[in-house]
Design a protein around this motif. Structure first.
Motif, PDB file in Angstrom:
ATOM      1  N   MET A  75       0.853  -1.180   0.000  1.00 56.71           N
ATOM      2  CA  MET A  75       0.000   0.000   0.000  1.00 56.71           C
ATOM      3  C   MET A  75       0.889   1.230   0.000  1.00 56.71           C
ATOM      4  N   TYR A  76       0.445   2.276  -0.698  1.00 58.21           N
ATOM      5  CA  TYR A  76       1.261   3.475  -0.837  1.00 58.21           C
ATOM      6  C   TYR A  76       0.361   4.680  -1.058  1.00 58.21           C
ATOM      7  N   ALA A  77       0.870   5.863  -0.730  1.00 59.00           N
ATOM      8  CA  ALA A  77       0.105   7.098  -0.870  1.00 59.00           C
ATOM      9  C   ALA A  77       1.027   8.282  -0.600  1.00 59.00           C
ATOM     10  N   PRO A  78       0.606   9.487  -0.969  1.00 59.76           N
ATOM     11  CA  PRO A  78       1.370  10.674  -0.553  1.00 59.76           C
ATOM     12  C   PRO A  78       1.376  10.742   0.971  1.00 59.76           C
ATOM     13  N   PRO A  79       2.461  11.219   1.564  1.00 61.99           N
ATOM     14  CA  PRO A  79       2.517  11.258   3.030  1.00 61.99           C
ATOM     15  C   PRO A  79       1.394  12.069   3.666  1.00 61.99           C
ATOM     16  N   ALA A  80       0.839  13.047   2.937  1.00 59.15           N
ATOM     17  CA  ALA A  80      -0.264  13.838   3.485  1.00 59.15           C
ATOM     18  C   ALA A  80      -1.494  12.978   3.773  1.00 59.15           C
ATOM     19  N   TYR A  81      -1.605  11.824   3.092  1.00 61.28           N
ATOM     20  CA  TYR A  81      -2.730  10.913   3.315  1.00 61.28           C
ATOM     21  C   TYR A  81      -2.437   9.892   4.415  1.00 61.28           C
ATOM     22  N   VAL A  82      -1.250   9.944   4.972  1.00 60.85           N
ATOM     23  CA  VAL A  82      -0.821   8.906   5.920  1.00 60.85           C
ATOM     24  C   VAL A  82      -0.446   9.562   7.250  1.00 60.85           C
ATOM     25  N   PRO A  83      -1.413   9.787   8.126  1.00 55.47           N
ATOM     26  CA  PRO A  83      -1.146  10.495   9.377  1.00 55.47           C
ATOM     27  C   PRO A  83      -0.036   9.869  10.214  1.00 55.47           C
ATOM     28  N   ARG A  84       0.061   8.550  10.206  1.00 55.89           N
ATOM     29  CA  ARG A  84       1.075   7.875  11.030  1.00 55.89           C
ATOM     30  C   ARG A  84       2.495   8.253  10.616  1.00 55.89           C
ATOM     31  N   SER A  85       2.671   8.672   9.377  1.00 52.88           N
ATOM     32  CA  SER A  85       4.029   8.944   8.883  1.00 52.88           C
ATOM     33  C   SER A  85       4.738  10.012   9.701  1.00 52.88           C
ATOM     34  N   MET A  86       3.983  10.945  10.272  1.00 55.23           N
ATOM     35  CA  MET A  86       4.605  12.021  11.039  1.00 55.23           C
ATOM     36  C   MET A  86       5.021  11.583  12.436  1.00 55.23           C
ATOM     37  N   ALA A  87       4.656  10.368  12.839  1.00 57.68           N
ATOM     38  CA  ALA A  87       4.990   9.892  14.179  1.00 57.68           C
ATOM     39  C   ALA A  87       6.362   9.233  14.247  1.00 57.68           C
ATOM     40  N   PHE A  88       7.025   9.076  13.085  1.00 54.88           N
ATOM     41  CA  PHE A  88       8.322   8.393  13.063  1.00 54.88           C
ATOM     42  C   PHE A  88       9.457   9.375  13.344  1.00 54.88           C
ATOM     43  N   PRO A  89      10.483   8.913  14.043  1.00 53.03           N
ATOM     44  CA  PRO A  89      11.608   9.804  14.366  1.00 53.03           C
ATOM     45  C   PRO A  89      12.410  10.235  13.144  1.00 53.03           C
ATOM     46  N   THR A  90      12.253   9.526  12.024  1.00 52.23           N
ATOM     47  CA  THR A  90      12.992   9.873  10.803  1.00 52.23           C
ATOM     48  C   THR A  90      12.120  10.582   9.778  1.00 52.23           C
ATOM     49  N   SER A  91      10.936  11.011  10.167  1.00 48.13           N
ATOM     50  CA  SER A  91      10.079  11.784   9.277  1.00 48.13           C
ATOM     51  C   SER A  91      10.638  13.209   9.162  1.00 48.13           C
ATOM     52  N   PRO A  92      10.203  13.972   8.147  1.00 51.21           N
ATOM     53  CA  PRO A  92       9.141  13.674   7.192  1.00 51.21           C
ATOM     54  C   PRO A  92       9.677  13.025   5.913  1.00 51.21           C
ATOM     55  N   VAL A  93       8.746  12.461   5.155  1.00 46.85           N
ATOM     56  CA  VAL A  93       9.050  11.921   3.836  1.00 46.85           C
ATOM     57  C   VAL A  93       9.371  13.082   2.899  1.00 46.85           C
ATOM     58  N   SER A  94      10.293  12.876   1.977  1.00 46.08           N
ATOM     59  CA  SER A  94      10.689  13.926   1.028  1.00 46.08           C
ATOM     60  C   SER A  94       9.505  14.390   0.181  1.00 46.08           C
ATOM     61  N   ALA A  95       9.543  15.661  -0.209  1.00 43.69           N
ATOM     62  CA  ALA A  95       8.423  16.256  -0.929  1.00 43.69           C
ATOM     63  C   ALA A  95       8.189  15.642  -2.302  1.00 43.69           C
ATOM     64  N   ASP A  96       9.226  15.038  -2.909  1.00 43.29           N
ATOM     65  CA  ASP A  96       9.071  14.484  -4.262  1.00 43.29           C
ATOM     66  C   ASP A  96       8.757  12.992  -4.261  1.00 43.29           C
ATOM     67  N   ALA A  97       8.434  12.431  -3.096  1.00 44.45           N
ATOM     68  CA  ALA A  97       8.252  10.972  -2.985  1.00 44.45           C
ATOM     69  C   ALA A  97       6.868  10.607  -2.469  1.00 44.45           C
ATOM     70  N   ALA A  98       6.405   9.430  -2.881  1.00 47.74           N
ATOM     71  CA  ALA A  98       5.241   8.802  -2.266  1.00 47.74           C
ATOM     72  C   ALA A  98       5.740   7.869  -1.170  1.00 47.74           C
ATOM     73  N   LEU A  99       4.892   7.603  -0.200  1.00 49.18           N
ATOM     74  CA  LEU A  99       5.263   6.731   0.910  1.00 49.18           C
ATOM     75  C   LEU A  99       4.747   5.321   0.676  1.00 49.18           C
ATOM     76  N   LEU A 100       5.648   4.347   0.672  1.00 53.20           N
ATOM     77  CA  LEU A 100       5.232   2.946   0.656  1.00 53.20           C
ATOM     78  C   LEU A 100       4.980   2.570   2.111  1.00 53.20           C
ATOM     79  N   MET A 101       3.709   2.436   2.452  1.00 53.08           N
ATOM     80  CA  MET A 101       3.315   2.275   3.845  1.00 53.08           C
ATOM     81  C   MET A 101       3.682   0.907   4.390  1.00 53.08           C
ATOM     82  N   THR A 102       3.300  -0.122   3.655  1.00 50.51           N
ATOM     83  CA  THR A 102       3.542  -1.474   4.140  1.00 50.51           C
ATOM     84  C   THR A 102       3.637  -2.439   2.984  1.00 50.51           C
TER      85      THR A 102
END
Length: 221
Positions: A75-102
């Motif tokens: 599953m994947y989406a822009p980080p703006a659609y993935v609230p959990r992404s901001m909870a990681f110590p290595t966030s945020p995801v780069s602006a030019d990338a989609a996040l592969l969630m799992t």
């Protein structure tokens, strides 16, 4: 053995492994996820998230079937659609990338290259949509019995094995990145041969039986 890669839809959502079908780890922020689980039916929240993401952004997952059986998914989406992404110590995801969630492959089908096929399917989809890279948070301690947290996060070793590179190190949750031009350069000999075969046939030829050419009558002078 036949392999088939399809996009995630509200129909194919039902083919996710049951624990994953009911999981909203990525789709909601930690507080909302806990509240949904306490309410007893997080599957409804997951379905609502998939529906909204499909409508607003487009395809957000891939499933792979082996001989008709669901064998894995991503599953994947822009980080703006993935609230959990901001909870990681290595966030945020780069602006030019989609996040592969799992990413998940059914244990019975592990080791057959399905994970790489899933990631390549994501890469093809995102490239068509003008996205340059995929990023992911990996779990460097995946499977550690003494630390069961984060089981919804795929192993960091998996991402490294399919071409991701670490862009922000962390002892538990490194952030990794795959440039899409790298992913699209993967080709095994079998995949290349198959694509050459299918590429040489028109859609009409694939759907209709080939008819023999009419016999020609020769004439003599």
């Amino acid at each position: 053995m036949s392999r088939r890669l399809v996009s995630l839809t509200l129909d194919t959502l039902e083919d996710l492994p049951r624990p994953c079908r009911q999981c909203v780890y990525w789709e909601l922020d930690p507080v909302s996820a806990d509240r949904a689980c306490a309410a007893g039916d997080p599957g409804l929240e997951k379905e609502a998230w998939v529906s909204q993401t499909l409508l607003e952004w487009g395809s957000c997952g891939k499933l792979i079937y082996v001989d008709g059986m669901p064998a894995g998914f991503v599953m994947y989406a822009p980080p703006a659609y993935v609230p959990r992404s901001m909870a990681f110590p290595t966030s945020p995801v780069s602006a030019d990338a989609a996040l592969l969630m799992t990413a998940n492959v059914v244990p019975a089908f592990a080791g057959g290259g399905l994970g790489r096929m899933l990631v390549q399917g994501v890469a093809r989809d995102l490239t068509k949509r003008g996205i340059k890279a995929i990023e992911a948070f990996g779990d460097a301690k995946f499977g550690d019995a003494a630390d069961p947290a984060g089981t919804c996060v795929a192993p960091a070793d998996f991402f490294l094995s399919v071409g991701f590179k670490t862009v922000r190190p962390h002892p538990r949750f490194p952030r990794l990145r795959l440039e899409l031009r790298t992913a699209l350069s993967w080709k095994s000999d079998v995949e290349y041969a198959l694509e050459k075969l299918l590429g040489s046939m028109s859609p009409e030829a694939l759907l209709r039986p080939v008819r023999p050419a009419p016999a020609t009558r020769s004439t003599t002078g």
